[in-house]
Design an enzyme around this catalytic site. Structure first.
Site, PDB file in Angstrom:
ATOM      1  N   SER A  12       0.850  -1.196   0.000  1.00 23.73           N
ATOM      2  CA  SER A  12       0.000   0.000   0.000  1.00 23.73           C
ATOM      3  C   SER A  12       0.882   1.241   0.000  1.00 23.73           C
ATOM      4  CB  SER A  12      -0.865  -0.023   1.259  1.00 23.73           C
ATOM      5  OG  SER A  12      -1.409   1.253   1.513  1.00 23.73           O
ATOM      6  N   CYS A  14      -8.670   0.647  11.324  1.00 20.68           N
ATOM      7  CA  CYS A  14      -9.916   0.124  10.774  1.00 20.68           C
ATOM      8  C   CYS A  14     -10.793  -0.424  11.872  1.00 20.68           C
ATOM      9  CB  CYS A  14      -9.625  -0.978   9.778  1.00 20.68           C
ATOM     10  SG  CYS A  14      -8.214  -0.599   8.771  1.00 20.68           S
ATOM     11  N   THR A  56      -9.879   2.529 -15.301  1.00 26.11           N
ATOM     12  CA  THR A  56      -8.920   3.538 -15.724  1.00 26.11           C
ATOM     13  C   THR A  56      -7.897   3.766 -14.615  1.00 26.11           C
ATOM     14  OG1 THR A  56     -10.560   4.594 -17.124  1.00 26.11           O
ATOM     15  CG2 THR A  56      -8.676   5.938 -16.500  1.00 26.11           C
TER      16      THR A  56
END
Lengths: 384, 379
Positions: free
Chosen positions: A199, A325, A237
């Site tokens: 990440s 989280c 995209t």
């Protein structure tokens, strides 16, 4: 900005030079890297430069690196993509009880799809025994996923051993290296990984971008479909500014990573010392010997973590309890639970996490403040 | 430079760039963190959610941010199919959908679902009656795009939504990537709507999925439980606030933007009749004014794209996503156009940021390119 930010395992700030590199791609002439005209081609070149930099960080050929929308998507794509591609060969998956929720919840979802998952428990020090991984493997095990560095304790997992054992028995090996890449000399060849997640926003890159390494020839199918982007491995995209920012952050990290680990070790020692000077009880450190020192998870017994954190926040110091989280949900840490830490100790556990940019002064101030706050809270509790 | 490839991607607006840059500068924390930085990020996220919801005309809590239109579509279809698989396994869509829909449906077919692709008429529009006829007792999902990305054909989403509103067991997904912002998306009967940021002058890497309140649906990306448990992964706050800034721009000038798009479409069509009379327009008469698909007999689309590029005009062949795969256009094929027409297809797509002189110059450039290349092509 907080005066002192020690929650880098949750997210890091975007470096000024990363931001500067992204800016031309935020506006400027439109470039869809899949378009065949000039702007499309220029965008494509920028994507490939970034891919080279990211690949260098993990010792992979650039063509094996696929950009995703982040670490969570990379983990999901790794597990679900490998499981579905191999479902005719077997339906058993092995992972650990201390994985990030992106792996755990993807695995649980696969269970609803007819797969069977074994969750290997860690030892009390938060490290998973590679032998235990091998022991639960069966003839129909198709995939083994073991994180490289735990995001709550910093514990380094025996990835190379686990990968060797998994691949010896014909299973695909995935590792969630989101917290390892910023600190360790990750090398997919040396470690023997088939799939590896990373990440950008954990290494001073932008949020919304990550990558999945897919060793050439690994049985795997894409998670996102509908377009030939990323050579058919990830439709949608390309997030051009995100990709460019990831590339610059990766290039910079590559030159800093070698000294970063030692820097973090000094920071960890200083933080613990400062906290111990102020706190009058025994501080419990939830990290084993073999850990990334940038993640310091400590309990101040007798002081509730949420109150400690709130008081730190009021002083301009940002830290967390467990992962970002799950901290929003106030659930007790599944990692510390799996390590067998008593609930009362879990409830008083605080995570400080550094980046290569963190200074000695910052951690000393934070350590002292945390120790002081915890001491006050503990006294108040024992008196009342 | 004249950029007429706005259906592939659009340049982000200056206010979008500024919003994103300042978001990254001020540096937002992880919106899930409990400290002040996390709260600030969460507040920014909520304001952005309200803005996107307002443009679509739905409740903020019904908006889930995704990494883009493709992820929104994948999540909508897979999440619905898996949540409703015990009631039925049949899915209805059309043959002219975006690859994100068609390829996801084909993937679902490998998981044991059955997919019916309703063919369009020669005008590229799938008849509402044909879709209705395809719906069976075990149909759990219907997916239809609002505006086709290659031809600009407007699909009967509104009529189908009215019909499906009386059939609550059939979940209705609308791919509104090409209409969102420019037109009102019909909400009646719609359970899921996919939209994208970079098609409306917002940033790349962000989109949204509308999930009607109370809909039975299962998440596609699993993990930390962000977005109310509907989409895991740390939110890309700068991109999301940039997306919201773009939504705000469209909301502020909706009538004006639509008016401009109509003028551009009319000017382009008129100039085309004057300067390139032998061209064949593949877009239907009732399509949106901002997407024009055309072919010129004897010319390959790719040749003209490059010839136009040499003259500073940027257009595309089919959709950007498939233009590298050289498989041609599944949309034009489904419409039954001759192979030569399909291979010759060019797509001009406009934005309200274009002006009339640009589209006219583009036609002039096309006319000159055709003139110069014709002797070569005939050989």
């Amino acid at each position: 900005m907080a005066a002192i930010y020690l929650d880098h395992a949750a997210t890091t700030f975007v470096l000024p030079e990363v931001r500067a590199a992204m800016e031309p791609y935020l506006g400027g002439p439109p470039g869809n890297p899949s378009s065949i005209h000039q702007f499309g081609r220029r965008a494509k070149a920028a994507v490939e430069d970034a891919r080279d930099a990211v690949a260098a960080l993990i010792g992979a050929p650039p063509s094996d690196v696929v950009f995703t929308s982040g670490g969570t998507e990379a983990d999901n794509a790794a597990l679900i993509g490998a499981a579905l591609a191999l479902r005719d060969r077997g339906r058993h998956i092995v992972t650990t009880a201390i994985e990030h929720h992106a792996v755990l919840h993807a695995a649980q979802w696969l269970e609803t799809m007819g797969f069977e998952v074994s969750y290997v428990e860690p030892r009390p020090d938060g490290v998973v025994d590679a032998g235990m991984v091998a022991r639960v493997m069966r003839s129909d095990t198709i995939l083994v996923s073991v994180m490289w560095v735990n995001n709550e304790t910093g514990a380094i997992q025996p990835v190379r051993e686990a990968a060797g054992l998994a691949r010896e028995r014909g299973a695909i090996f995935h590792t969630d290296a989101v917290q390892a890449v910023p600190w360790l000399p990750v090398d997919v060849e040396e470690a023997g990984c088939d799939l590896l997640s990373m990440s950008a926003h954990k290494l001073h890159g932008p949020s919304g971008i990550g990558a999945l390494y897919i060793r050439r020839g690994t049985p795997w199918m894409p998670l996102l479909r509908g377009g030939a982007q990323e050579r058919g491995r990830r439709a949608g995209t390309e997030n051009l500014p995100g990709v460019v920012g990831f590339g610059v952050a990766a290039a910079r990290l590559l030159s800093k990573r070698r000294t970063g680990f030692e820097h973090a070790a000094r920071l960890k020692a200083a933080l613990l010392q400062a906290a111990r000077e102020e706190f009058d009880g025994e501080i419990v450190v939830h990290s084993p010997e073999r850990a990334v020192p940038a993640i310091v998870n400590v309990a101040f017994p007798g002081a509730a973590a949420e109150t400690v954190l709130m008081n730190l926040d009021l002083q301009g110091i940002a830290a967390s309890s467990g992962s970002a989280c799950t901290s929003g949900s106030l659930q007790p840490s599944h990692v510390l639970k799996a390590m067998g830490v008593p609930d009362s100790v879990i409830r008083s556990s605080v995570r400080f996490s550094f980046s290569v940019e963190t200074t000695m002064e910052e951690v000393e101030t934070a350590g002292r403040a945390a120790g002081r706050i915890a001491r006050r809270l503990r006294r108040r509790n024992s008196h009342g | 430079m004249i950029y007429l490839d706005n259906s592939a991607t659009t340049p982000p607006l200056p206010e979008v760039v500024e919003t994103m840059a300042s978001a990254a500068r001020e540096w937002f924390g992880n919106p899930s963190s409990l400290h002040r930085l996390g709260m600030e990020a969460e507040n920014a996220l909520n304001a952005a959610r309200a803005e996107v919801a307002r443009l679509l005309g739905v409740k903020p809590k019904e908006i889930v941010f995704t990494s883009g239109g493709t992820e929104a579509i994948n999540s909508a279809l897979v999440g619905t199919a898996l949540a409703h698989r015990h009631r039925g396994r049949h899915i209805v869509t059309t043959a002219v959908e975006h690859a994100a829909v068609l390829e996801t449906c084909r993937f679902l077919a490998t998981l044991g679902f059955e997919v019916t692709e309703v063919p369009p008429g020669p005008d590229g529009v799938a008849a509402v009656e044909a879709v209705q006829a395809a719906v069976r007792e075990d149909t759990i999902l219907v997916s239809m795009m609002h505006v086709n990305n290659e031809t600009g054909a407007v699909q009967p989403v509104e009529a189908l939504g009215r019909w499906l509103a009386n059939r609550p067991k059939v979940i209705f997904h609308v791919d509104a990537v090409q209409s969102f912002g420019k037109m009102a998306v019909p909400l009646q009967g719609a359970d899921l709507i996919s939209v994208s940021g970079h098609k409306i002058h917002g940033p790349k890497g962000v989109g949204a999925l509308y999930i009607r309140e109370g809909l039975k649906w299962t998440p596609f990306v699993h993990g930390g439980g962000q977005e109310g448990g509907r989409r895991s992964g740390t939110q890309a706050v700068p991109a999301i606030v940039g997306f919201a800034a773009a939504c705000r721009w469209w909301r502020d000038r909706r009538a004006e933007a639509w008016d401009r798009l109509n003028r551009l479409g009319r000017a382009f069509a008129q100039r085309l009749r004057e300067k390139v009379p032998d061209c064949r327009v593949n877009s239907p008469a009732g399509g949106v004014p901002y997407i024009v698909n055309l072919s010129i007999p004897g010319f390959k689309g790719e040749v003209l794209v490059h010839a136009l590029e040499g003259r500073g005009v940027y257009v595309s062949t089919a959709s950007a996503c498939s233009s590298r795969s050289a498989k041609g256009s599944h949309v034009l094929r489904a419409m039954g156009v001759p192979r030569e027409v399909e291979e010759g297809a060019l797509r001009f797509s406009f934005s309200p940021l274009n002006d009339v002189s640009e589209v006219e110059e583009a036609v002039d450039a096309l006319a000159r390119a055709v003139e110069e290349l014709r002797p070569v092509m005939r050989r």
